[in-house]
Design a protein around this motif. Structure first.
Motif, PDB file in Angstrom:
ATOM      1  N   GLU A  24       0.835  -1.212   0.000  1.00 11.74           N
ATOM      2  CA  GLU A  24       0.000   0.000   0.000  1.00 11.74           C
ATOM      3  C   GLU A  24       0.866   1.258   0.000  1.00 11.74           C
ATOM      4  O   GLU A  24       0.554   2.245  -0.688  1.00 11.74           O
ATOM      5  N   LEU A  25       1.961   1.238   0.747  1.00  5.31           N
ATOM      6  CA  LEU A  25       2.880   2.371   0.739  1.00  5.31           C
ATOM      7  C   LEU A  25       3.484   2.560  -0.650  1.00  5.31           C
ATOM      8  O   LEU A  25       3.685   3.688  -1.108  1.00  5.31           O
ATOM      9  N   ALA A  26       3.754   1.454  -1.311  1.00  6.22           N
ATOM     10  CA  ALA A  26       4.300   1.520  -2.668  1.00  6.22           C
ATOM     11  C   ALA A  26       3.287   2.129  -3.639  1.00  6.22           C
ATOM     12  O   ALA A  26       3.656   2.869  -4.557  1.00  6.22           O
ATOM     13  N   LYS A  27       2.003   1.833  -3.434  1.00  4.90           N
ATOM     14  CA  LYS A  27       0.977   2.427  -4.289  1.00  4.90           C
ATOM     15  C   LYS A  27       0.937   3.953  -4.151  1.00  4.90           C
ATOM     16  O   LYS A  27       0.507   4.650  -5.062  1.00  4.90           O
ATOM     17  N   GLY A  28       1.372   4.452  -2.996  1.00  4.55           N
ATOM     18  CA  GLY A  28       1.433   5.899  -2.784  1.00  4.55           C
ATOM     19  C   GLY A  28       2.684   6.537  -3.344  1.00  4.55           C
ATOM     20  O   GLY A  28       2.905   7.737  -3.154  1.00  4.55           O
ATOM     21  N   GLY A  29       3.537   5.730  -4.017  1.00  5.15           N
ATOM     22  CA  GLY A  29       4.700   6.289  -4.696  1.00  5.15           C
ATOM     23  C   GLY A  29       6.043   5.924  -4.109  1.00  5.15           C
ATOM     24  O   GLY A  29       7.086   6.234  -4.699  1.00  5.15           O
ATOM     25  N   GLN A 151      -1.929   4.380   1.390  1.00 10.39           N
ATOM     26  CA  GLN A 151      -1.939   4.694  -0.037  1.00 10.39           C
ATOM     27  C   GLN A 151      -2.063   6.187  -0.309  1.00 10.39           C
ATOM     28  O   GLN A 151      -1.745   6.651  -1.406  1.00 10.39           O
ATOM     29  N   HIS A 152      -2.538   6.939   0.683  1.00 12.92           N
ATOM     30  CA  HIS A 152      -2.862   8.353   0.438  1.00 12.92           C
ATOM     31  C   HIS A 152      -2.266   9.286   1.487  1.00 12.92           C
ATOM     32  O   HIS A 152      -2.893  10.253   1.906  1.00 12.92           O
ATOM     33  N   ASN A 184      -0.113   8.800  -8.283  1.00 17.54           N
ATOM     34  CA  ASN A 184      -0.916   8.446  -7.098  1.00 17.54           C
ATOM     35  C   ASN A 184      -0.348   8.993  -5.801  1.00 17.54           C
ATOM     36  O   ASN A 184      -0.557   8.436  -4.724  1.00 17.54           O
ATOM     37  N   SER A 185       0.374  10.104  -5.910  1.00 15.92           N
ATOM     38  CA  SER A 185       0.932  10.720  -4.709  1.00 15.92           C
ATOM     39  C   SER A 185       0.204  12.034  -4.463  1.00 15.92           C
ATOM     40  O   SER A 185      -1.014  12.052  -4.355  1.00 15.92           O
TER      41      SER A 185
END
Length: 292
Positions: A24-29, A151-152, A184-185
């Motif tokens: 999930e952290l990776a999805k946030g960049g 993620q956000h 997505n950041s």
């Protein structure tokens, strides 16, 4: 907004839960994540030495971070002996990282003088941005809620702005990190200017409100050039109350602040708005220090 981070946990701040949310952290960049736990070498004014068993136990508690690591993402675990501030600086001296994530309890300025705070000490020791996540907040999220939060982390920033040296530095840093931000950041910013109620004549207050609005409009144009969605608000009232109200009203992800370093005596005697936010707001805080 950031592509690499150092997550510091003492296992009481809730941040150790993030080892289960690397995807999930990776999805946030984030493309590089280091988890750090510090073990004390001093206890009751005596040297205790390095306990290999404690090191192994700490590494085991963080080992979940190494599972399900997405392709293209680097994850490391560090367990070091020493004061947390010292070990964090040691890692920063060897690793190129964009942001530090740490927890700190909500305390009054007076309590902080007596009990100290690793997060506040870091703001005096490094110019790296510091993301403060309150232990009371992280610890109470359900797994589903924490998954979305990871993620956000920086999706929508509230930027309380004053036309000061610190305020200008804050905008410059937002622009710097927004230029090459991952997908997505950082997506949106809310520029907020607050004119305090201090018994001024209406004509003076109206003029200041108009000036503040004009300044925010100019900043909005600058930030929009970076393909950010930018909203502006000019309010009148108590600064801390209006910051909190705006963060709630507009579904803010984090509040971004910056301040110039001041001597402890000045900080104690003349509290700043940033100090009030640091000591009185539950929201995640993104802190920039321009002193280095």
């Amino acid at each position: 907004m950031f592509q690499s981070c150092l997550i510091c946990t003492d296992f009481t701040d809730g941040l150790d839960r993030l080892v289960n949310f690397v995807p999930e952290l990776a999805k946030g960049g984030l493309k590089k994540i280091i988890f750090l736990h510090s073990l004390p070498v001093w206890e009751q004014e005596r040297l205790t030495g390095v306990d290999e068993t404690q090191i192994a136990q700490a590494r085991e508690r963080l080992s979940g971070a190494l599972q399900k690591v997405p392709e293209g993402v680097e994850v490391k675990i560090e367990v070091l002996c020493g004061r947390p501030t010292d070990t964090i600086l040691r890692v920063l001296n060897h690793e190129k990282l964009d942001v530090i994530i740490a927890g700190t309890p909500i305390r009054s300025a007076l309590e902080e003088k007596f009990f100290g705070s690793t997060s506040m000490e870091l703001t005096k020791q490094t110019a790296s941005p510091l993301m403060i996540l309150r232990p009371q907040l992280i610890s109470t999220y359900t797994v589903e809620e924490l998954s979305l939060r990871c993620q956000h982390l920086w999706r929508y920033l509230l930027i309380p702005y004053s036309d000061s040296e610190a305020g200008q530095y804050l905008i410059s840093q937002i622009k710097k990190y927004a230029q090459n931000r991952p997908a997505n950041s950082l997506q949106k910013c809310m520029l907020l200017s607050i004119i305090e109620d201090k018994g001024r004549e209406n004509i003076i207050t109206t003029h200041r409100l108009e000036q503040a609005h004009q300044k925010l409009e100019a900043l909005k144009e600058e930030l929009e050039q970076l393909e950010l969605e930018v909203n502006i608000e000019v309010k009148q009232g108590n600064i801390l109350r209006e910051i909190i109200h705006t963060a709630v009203e507009f579904d803010i992800s984090a509040i971004a602040v910056a301040k110039n370093p001041r001597s402890p005596i000045i900080d104690w005697a003349v509290p700043s708005v940033v100090n009030e936010v640091l000591h009185g707001v539950w929201f995640p805080l993104l802190f920039f220090s321009p002193h280095k």
